[in-house]
Scaffold this motif. Structure first.
Motif, mmCIF file in Angstrom:
data_model
loop_
_atom_site.group_PDB
_atom_site.id
_atom_site.type_symbol
_atom_site.label_atom_id
_atom_site.label_comp_id
_atom_site.label_asym_id
_atom_site.label_seq_id
_atom_site.Cartn_x
_atom_site.Cartn_y
_atom_site.Cartn_z
ATOM 1 N N ILE A 82 0.823 -1.202 0.000
ATOM 2 C CA ILE A 82 0.000 0.000 0.000
ATOM 3 C C ILE A 82 0.863 1.261 0.000
ATOM 4 C CG2 ILE A 82 -1.768 1.285 1.285
ATOM 5 C CD1 ILE A 82 -2.752 -1.243 -0.095
ATOM 6 N N TRP A 83 2.093 1.136 0.522
ATOM 7 C CA TRP A 83 2.951 2.312 0.590
ATOM 8 C C TRP A 83 4.404 1.916 0.364
ATOM 9 C CZ3 TRP A 83 7.239 3.892 3.262
ATOM 10 C CH2 TRP A 83 7.571 5.252 3.190
ATOM 11 N N PRO A 185 -2.449 -5.926 4.336
ATOM 12 C CA PRO A 185 -2.966 -4.798 5.128
ATOM 13 C C PRO A 185 -4.164 -5.172 5.991
ATOM 14 C CG PRO A 185 -2.361 -4.040 2.947
ATOM 15 C CD PRO A 185 -2.210 -5.535 2.927
ATOM 16 N N THR A 186 -5.092 -5.963 5.454
ATOM 17 C CA THR A 186 -6.252 -6.369 6.261
ATOM 18 C C THR A 186 -5.831 -7.337 7.354
ATOM 19 O OG1 THR A 186 -7.599 -6.154 4.264
ATOM 20 C CG2 THR A 186 -8.613 -7.251 6.157
ATOM 21 N N THR A 286 -1.764 5.591 6.340
ATOM 22 C CA THR A 286 -1.229 6.233 5.147
ATOM 23 C C THR A 286 -2.262 7.174 4.540
ATOM 24 O OG1 THR A 286 -2.030 4.532 3.608
ATOM 25 C CG2 THR A 286 0.127 4.160 4.641
ATOM 26 N N GLY A 289 -4.526 5.253 2.285
ATOM 27 C CA GLY A 289 -5.446 4.462 3.086
ATOM 28 C C GLY A 289 -6.630 5.285 3.551
#
Length: 333
Positions: A82-83, A185-186, A286, A289
């Motif tokens: 995600i980042w 992430p989840t 983030t 996010g």
């Protein structure tokens, strides 16, 4: 099955979804050949149900060697972050690997391939679940990962229409369950919540599905999917608050009661990312996010259910399995 022509190549077998797909295929008696990078974690490869070959999916020559003699191909591998300090790195990686894998499939003459895309390529539908018709453009995608999946999916579609690539596209929603080694992430949210580190949450929502149901959907796409078509492989729509309450119940904790507004959190997200550039550790909060949390990421798997016979078990079972695995892996205390 014992013919060389019955080999199925799977990329990303050290990962969360890829390892589940490889196991689902092996359970059918197919000869699985798994592609891994030399630097990949081996945590998911104990007792791997097939043969392993080393190679980088971004390397065209390595992909041609790996695909040689394979009858079917599953491209599950992806740069799922995600980042990162350089967001365009994710776009470059996912586009390069998809191009190399698809070209190798054509060179090797595979009979059919399944490309693992994502619901990240679809636009959320305000007030209801989105389906496969909600196609997003790269400009509409929030964040580098989503943009990378959009451009990669468009490449696959172009190669289907212009070069006869025999590809079926699947779009998993949010898989949870065992073998989430990174975690995703989840999965990280589940771990943090189970460890009592999430006293508050954002008013958001997602579509949760057991990773093994996603894997079963991949196999169904190989067997019944139409070339060039997309199929959402999801489960049930769940608010983040409901998911965290279920985690708390599993752990015998009180559920978080505070729902935070997004906008005041943006300065904290920028600070988290700045700190991550110094420490090298992934930020938990983030900017992208927070932008994504504006929407309830709800999706419908009706097309896959009707065309493929796809179905998913209740999301609570997936959550229980995820927590049990995280406990066994020592991530939950």
């Amino acid at each position: 099955m014992s013919q060389d022509s019955d080999i199925v190549l799977v990329t990303g077998v050290s990962g969360f979804v890829g390892s589940a797909v490889a196991r689902a295929l092996a359970a059918q008696g197919r000869q699985v050949r798994g592609l891994i990078r030399s630097t990949s974690s081996r945590a998911n490869l104990a007792g791997f149900p097939g043969t392993l070959v080393e190679g980088d999916a971004r390397d065209p020559a390595a992909m041609v060697r790996a695909a040689s003699g394979a009858r079917w191909l599953f491209h599950v591998a992806a740069d799922y972050r995600i980042w990162v300090p350089d967001p365009e790195e994710i776009v470059r990686n996912n586009l390069a690997s998809t191009r190399a894998v698809m070209e190798a499939a054509l060179t090797a003459g595979v009979e059919r391939l399944v490309y693992t895309s994502s619901v990240a390529t679809l636009k959320p539908l305000p007030g209801g679940p989105a389906d496969e018709t909600r196609t997003a453009t790269p400009e509409q995608a929030v964040g580098a990962y989503k943009r990378s999946k959009v451009v990669a999916e468009r490449l696959v579609e172009q190669m289907v229409s212009e070069r006869g690539l025999p590809a079926v596209i699947v779009n998993p929603s949010t898989p949870i369950g065992p073998r989430d080694v990174r975690p995703t992430p989840t999965g990280r949210i589940i771990v943090e919540a189970a460890n009592g580190k999430m006293p508050a949450y954002l008013d958001s929502g997602l579509n949760l599905v057991h990773v093994d149901d996603v894997a079963a959907g991949h196999v169904l796409a190989l067997e019944k999917g139409r070339v060039g078509e997309r199929y959402i492989l999801g489960g049930q729509d769940v608010t983040l608050g409901a998911m965290l309450a279920a985690v708390a119940k599993e752990m015998g904790r009180r559920p978080p009661k505070i729902s935070l507004p997004r906008v005041p959190l943006f300065p904290l997200a920028y600070a988290n990312e700045a700190l991550a550039r110094i420490t090298g550790k992934d930020p938990f909060l983030t900017v992208d996010g927070l932008k994504m949390a504006k929407h309830h990421m709800f999706f419908s798997s009706a097309k896959a259910a009707a065309a493929l016979g796809y179905h998913a078990r209740p999301w609570e079972i997936a959550l229980t399995d995820a927590i049990a695995w995280f406990r066994s892996a020592g991530m939950i205390r």
